[in-house]
Design an enzyme around this catalytic site. Structure first.
Site, mmCIF file in Angstrom:
data_model
loop_
_atom_site.group_PDB
_atom_site.id
_atom_site.type_symbol
_atom_site.label_atom_id
_atom_site.label_comp_id
_atom_site.label_asym_id
_atom_site.label_seq_id
_atom_site.Cartn_x
_atom_site.Cartn_y
_atom_site.Cartn_z
ATOM 1 N N ASN A 105 -2.733 -14.808 11.581
ATOM 2 C CA ASN A 105 -2.233 -15.907 12.412
ATOM 3 C C ASN A 105 -3.143 -16.191 13.594
ATOM 4 O OD1 ASN A 105 0.679 -17.101 11.796
ATOM 5 N ND2 ASN A 105 0.527 -15.036 10.955
ATOM 6 N N SER B 164 -1.239 -3.644 10.419
ATOM 7 C CA SER B 164 -0.894 -4.494 9.284
ATOM 8 C C SER B 164 0.365 -5.317 9.572
ATOM 9 C CB SER B 164 -0.648 -3.624 8.049
ATOM 10 O OG SER B 164 -1.812 -2.895 7.758
ATOM 11 N N GLY C 271 -0.131 -9.876 12.948
ATOM 12 C CA GLY C 271 -0.622 -11.124 13.496
ATOM 13 C C GLY C 271 -2.118 -11.404 13.458
ATOM 14 N N ARG D 79 0.842 -1.189 0.000
ATOM 15 C CA ARG D 79 0.000 0.000 0.000
ATOM 16 C C ARG D 79 0.881 1.244 0.000
ATOM 17 N NH1 ARG D 79 -1.803 0.798 4.385
ATOM 18 N NH2 ARG D 79 -1.115 -1.001 5.552
ATOM 19 N N HIS E 274 -10.590 -2.766 11.562
ATOM 20 C CA HIS E 274 -9.490 -3.590 11.036
ATOM 21 C C HIS E 274 -9.246 -4.738 12.023
ATOM 22 C CE1 HIS E 274 -5.052 -3.507 9.399
ATOM 23 N NE2 HIS E 274 -5.763 -4.438 8.809
ATOM 24 N N TYR F 201 -1.051 -3.412 -7.022
ATOM 25 C CA TYR F 201 -0.884 -4.150 -5.761
ATOM 26 C C TYR F 201 -2.210 -4.269 -5.007
ATOM 27 C CZ TYR F 201 -0.239 -5.264 -0.962
ATOM 28 O OH TYR F 201 -0.409 -5.849 0.269
ATOM 29 N N GLY F 202 -2.490 -5.437 -4.487
ATOM 30 C CA GLY F 202 -3.752 -5.780 -3.823
ATOM 31 C C GLY F 202 -4.414 -4.693 -2.992
ATOM 32 N N GLY F 203 -3.724 -4.244 -1.946
ATOM 33 C CA GLY F 203 -4.338 -3.281 -1.027
ATOM 34 C C GLY F 203 -4.732 -1.979 -1.707
HETATM 35 P P1 GTP Z 1 -2.242 -7.803 7.345
HETATM 36 O O1 GTP Z 1 -2.754 -8.811 6.397
HETATM 37 O O2 GTP Z 1 -1.200 -6.921 6.766
HETATM 38 O O3 GTP Z 1 -3.339 -6.990 7.985
HETATM 39 O O4 GTP Z 1 -1.417 -8.584 8.506
HETATM 40 P P2 GTP Z 1 -1.883 -9.476 9.753
HETATM 41 O O5 GTP Z 1 -2.179 -8.593 10.923
HETATM 42 O O6 GTP Z 1 -2.922 -10.426 9.351
HETATM 43 O O7 GTP Z 1 -0.525 -10.250 10.140
HETATM 44 P P3 GTP Z 1 -0.118 -11.789 9.948
HETATM 45 O O8 GTP Z 1 -0.954 -12.701 10.789
HETATM 46 O O9 GTP Z 1 -0.034 -12.082 8.524
HETATM 47 O O10 GTP Z 1 1.345 -11.788 10.589
HETATM 48 C C1 GTP Z 1 2.388 -11.007 10.085
HETATM 49 C C2 GTP Z 1 3.712 -11.449 10.629
HETATM 50 O O11 GTP Z 1 3.691 -11.539 12.056
HETATM 51 C C3 GTP Z 1 4.131 -12.820 10.116
HETATM 52 O O12 GTP Z 1 5.477 -12.787 9.740
HETATM 53 C C4 GTP Z 1 3.929 -13.714 11.312
HETATM 54 O O13 GTP Z 1 4.804 -14.810 11.285
HETATM 55 C C5 GTP Z 1 4.178 -12.795 12.503
HETATM 56 N N1 GTP Z 1 3.404 -13.240 13.677
HETATM 57 C C6 GTP Z 1 2.075 -13.471 13.723
HETATM 58 N N2 GTP Z 1 1.688 -13.919 14.945
HETATM 59 C C7 GTP Z 1 2.815 -13.948 15.704
HETATM 60 C C8 GTP Z 1 3.074 -14.309 17.076
HETATM 61 O O14 GTP Z 1 2.189 -14.698 17.848
HETATM 62 N N3 GTP Z 1 4.361 -14.198 17.495
HETATM 63 C C9 GTP Z 1 5.364 -13.773 16.661
HETATM 64 N N4 GTP Z 1 6.591 -13.698 17.162
HETATM 65 N N5 GTP Z 1 5.158 -13.440 15.366
HETATM 66 C C10 GTP Z 1 3.905 -13.514 14.891
HETATM 67 C C1 SPV Z 2 -2.983 -4.575 5.452
HETATM 68 O O1 SPV Z 2 -2.008 -3.921 5.055
HETATM 69 O O2 SPV Z 2 -3.532 -4.341 6.556
HETATM 70 C C2 SPV Z 2 -3.503 -5.695 4.638
HETATM 71 C C3 SPV Z 2 -2.990 -5.868 3.299
HETATM 72 O O3 SPV Z 2 -4.368 -6.426 5.059
HETATM 73 S S1 SPV Z 2 -3.674 -4.745 2.195
HETATM 74 O O4 SPV Z 2 -4.773 -5.367 1.501
HETATM 75 O O5 SPV Z 2 -2.578 -4.417 1.280
HETATM 76 O O6 SPV Z 2 -4.134 -3.574 2.890
HETATM 77 MN MN MN Z 3 -4.924 -5.845 7.141
#
Ligand code: GTP
Ligand code: SPV
Ligand code: MN
Length: 582
Positions: free
Chosen positions: A254, A248, A251, A69, A226, A197-199
């Site tokens: 995850n 963003s 986590g 983004r 969010h 790009y997606g976002g």
């Molecule tokens: P967006 O899609 O951008 O909104 O991201 P998100 O909030 O969904 O984050 P995502 O779950 O994809 O995690 C992003 C990064 O954080 C990855 O590299 C994960 O491995 C790391 N991560 C997620 N959960 C944990 C956790 O509990 N501990 C640690 N150390 N890292 C984590």
């Molecule tokens: C974020 O950045 O919070 C995302 C990915 O979930 S995007 O769709 O690029 O915003």
């Molecule tokens: Mn997000």
């Protein structure tokens, strides 16, 4: 089939501007998916991955200056600058239409304009909303098919109503100097140009479901956030739902797909959503959350069978991979995958790569687009038109120091203050610098489509209107030791923290009252089967008074920036923490 006058008129108008060779109205059928995929493969826009290993999966590489983004090119174009507030870029609507219009002018010449009608939310739900995206990118079409309910169903839901969000997207020449992501909240319109790009281009996601929807929510009395949505089922079979906002790449996906550790016998988790929650007050007086999306647009690096097996399975078929390392014979790889890298490949930039290159193969913000229905932990309630009732709201961020593993706010108003002041180290999800601590209120800094002060006011008012509000918590999985290693194992083990949170909401588990909120006693967290070095949990739960005073001090410039619209209640809560600390 498409008799809607408002839609046809607008499509004609946009076609006059962008001048495509032809216009294709999409119905969402499988035949259409196959035809468009083949067309994009024939032009090289996308590639088939090895279909034996990754059935139905596609690969796409965006331009190397177009991989995240672009907050500095994202604008809220409200009539009054004041309505965009101090945390958004603002441009006057006439100027924005003019500026972007010049780039859109003729940008689809020699191309096809695809008309994508889509629904955010389950079909037929009173809380769902319709959008239409016009785009010259098949990649966008194929992603929107996964992320939303699109095609005929959306036109049926719209009927002859003129109430839809108008989204116009063109790759134009993909020039970052001629790239804008413009939002016109008063016109329910989004114009995105110059990016692939997606976002920036999947307009149903951040642009509609957060920036435009937050404006609607404010006027209609609900919340567009969010947040991931997760159900935790205890061994007695009772399911409690939480919604959590982390910035963003901090986590959400995850946590939304968490797999209970073996030591926590009898627990199950249910994924409802991984990025966005639309929340309303239900007839029972509770807050109900719905996931408007039908897919996951998830961060790829770090996804492995140890960290997030559910994501790996969800993305094992019918998934689009963007900007990962391309290995030989239609294979892919990324950093953090529990498999050896290939001996050679092509990296996210399109350059030859070997494990000795000394650079990453996959971009840190490379993404998978996977159908939510393929996630093994998908909740049976995920398409419930009413959503699910929320027991706890959780805020969090990436903080190496300062914030403890978990704490509970004293009440709604204090919880809003906690959300309003969350800070996090920046990530690769935006093109800016990585690892700098910034304030990211409610993880909405880049996504709140109006004045941040009005947004906090809206949160405070919602609290007064919800008869049985969820309790509000803060978590931090990212605290490190002196050597910079994470103290908390995270991922599946986060369920231990969620269990404390849920039992707090039921008035069952123990906590100590501290100046910043309630913190679990060491015994209140179930740590059975977890082998942490001595003193770890004490460090994780510790709050250093002096460090917190600095933290409060660090909030001041941001709070001041909000200006006249800063709710007094937020400042009161800030001062109350300071007084408790002194
Ligand atoms: P967006 O899609 O951008 O909104 O991201 P998100 O909030 O969904 O984050 P995502 O779950 O994809 O995690 C992003 C990064 O954080 C990855 O590299 C994960 O491995 C790391 N991560 C997620 N959960 C944990 C956790 O509990 N501990 C640690 N150390 N890292 C984590
Ligand atoms: C974020 O950045 O919070 C995302 C990915 O979930 S995007 O769709 O690029 O915003
Ligand atoms: Mn997000």
């Amino acid at each position: 089939m498409y008799k809607n006058k408002a839609v046809t008129q607008w499509v004609e108008e946009m076609a006059k501007l962008t001048k495509p060779d032809k216009i294709v109205w999409l119905d969402g059928s499988d035949e259409e998916r196959i035809r468009l995929t083949q067309e994009a493969v024939s032009t090289g826009e996308i590639k088939y991955l090895n279909q034996e290993k990754y059935p139905g999966c596609l690969f796409h590489r965006t331009a190397k200056n177009d991989v995240a983004r672009v907050e500095h090119l994202t604008f809220i174009c409200s009539r009054n600058k004041e309505d965009a507030g101090p945390t958004n870029n603002w441009m006057a609507p006439e100027e924005a239409y003019e500026k972007a219009g010049r780039i859109f002018d003729g940008s689809m010449r020699g191309r096809t304009m695809y008309v994508i009608p889509y629904i955010m939310g389950p079909m037929g739900s009173p809380f769902s909303k319709v959008g239409i995206e016009l785009t010259d990118s098949i990649y966008v079409v194929l992603n929107m098919r996964i992320m939303t309910t699109m095609g005929k169903a959306a036109m049926e839901q719209l009927g002859d109503s003129g109430s839809f969000v108008k989204g116009l997207h063109s790759k134009a020449d993909l020039n970052p100097e001629r790239r804008y992501i413009m939002h016109f909240p008063e016109d329910n319109t989004i114009w995105s140009v110059g990016s692939g790009y997606g976002g920036n281009v999947l307009l149903g996601k951040k642009c509609f479901s957060l920036r435009i929807a937050s404006n609607m929510a404010r006027h209609e009395g609900w919340l567009a956030e969010h947040m991931l949505i997760l159900g935790v089922e205890n061994p007695q079979g009772k399911v409690s739902y939480v919604a959590a906002a982390f910035p963003s790449a901090c986590g959400k996906t995850n946590l939304a797909m968490l797999v209970p550790p073996p030591a926590l016998k009898g627990y199950k988790t249910w994924t409802v959503g991984d990025d966005i929650a639309w929340m309303r007050i239900g007839e029972d007086g509770r807050l109900w959350a719905m996931n408007p999306e039908t897919g996951f647009f998830g961060v790829v690096p770090g996804t492995s069978s140890k960290t997030n097996p559910n994501a790996l399975i969800a993305a094992s078929k019918n998934t689009i991979y963007t900007n990962v390392l391309e290995g030989p014979d239609g294979t892919i790889w990324w950093e953090g995958l529990d498999q050896e890298p290939p001996a050679y490949g092509i990296d996210w930039k399109g350059d030859p790569w070997t494990p000795d290159s000394g650079t990453v193969g996959a971009h840190p913000n490379s993404r998978f687009t996977a159908p939510a229905s393929q996630c093994p932990s998908i909740s049976p309630e995920w398409r419930n038109p009413e959503g699910v009732p929320i027991t706890a709201l959780i805020f969090g961020g990436r903080r190496a120091k300062v914030a403890p593993l978990v704490y509970q706010s004293f009440d709604w108003q204090h919880g809003v203050f906690v959300g309003a002041t969350i800070a996090s180290e920046t990530t690769a999800a935006d093109t800016g610098e990585v690892g700098v601590v910034r304030r990211d209120p409610m993880a909405m800094l880049p996504f709140c489509g109006y004045h941040m002060g009005d947004y906090w006011r809206h949160w405070l008012e919602m609290g007064k209107r919800i008869p049985c509000p969820p309790k509000i918590f803060h978590v931090n999985w990212f605290r490190t030791n002196k050597q910079g290693k994470f103290l908390w194992p995270g991922f599946g083990e986060n369920l231990r923290v969620l269990n404390w949170i849920i039992s707090r909401c039921e008035g069952e588990s123990e906590a100590v009252k501290t100046p910043i909120g309630y913190i679990p006693t060491v015994d209140a967290l179930n740590l059975e089967g977890l082998d942490l070095p001595a003193g770890t949990i004490e460090s994780l739960l510790s709050v250093d008074r002096e460090v917190w005073k600095e933290e409060l001090n660090g909030q001041l410039p941001f709070l001041e920036k909000i200006g006249d619209k800063l709710p007094k209640e937020i400042m009161d809560e800030h001062n109350a923490v300071l007084n408790r600390l002194n």
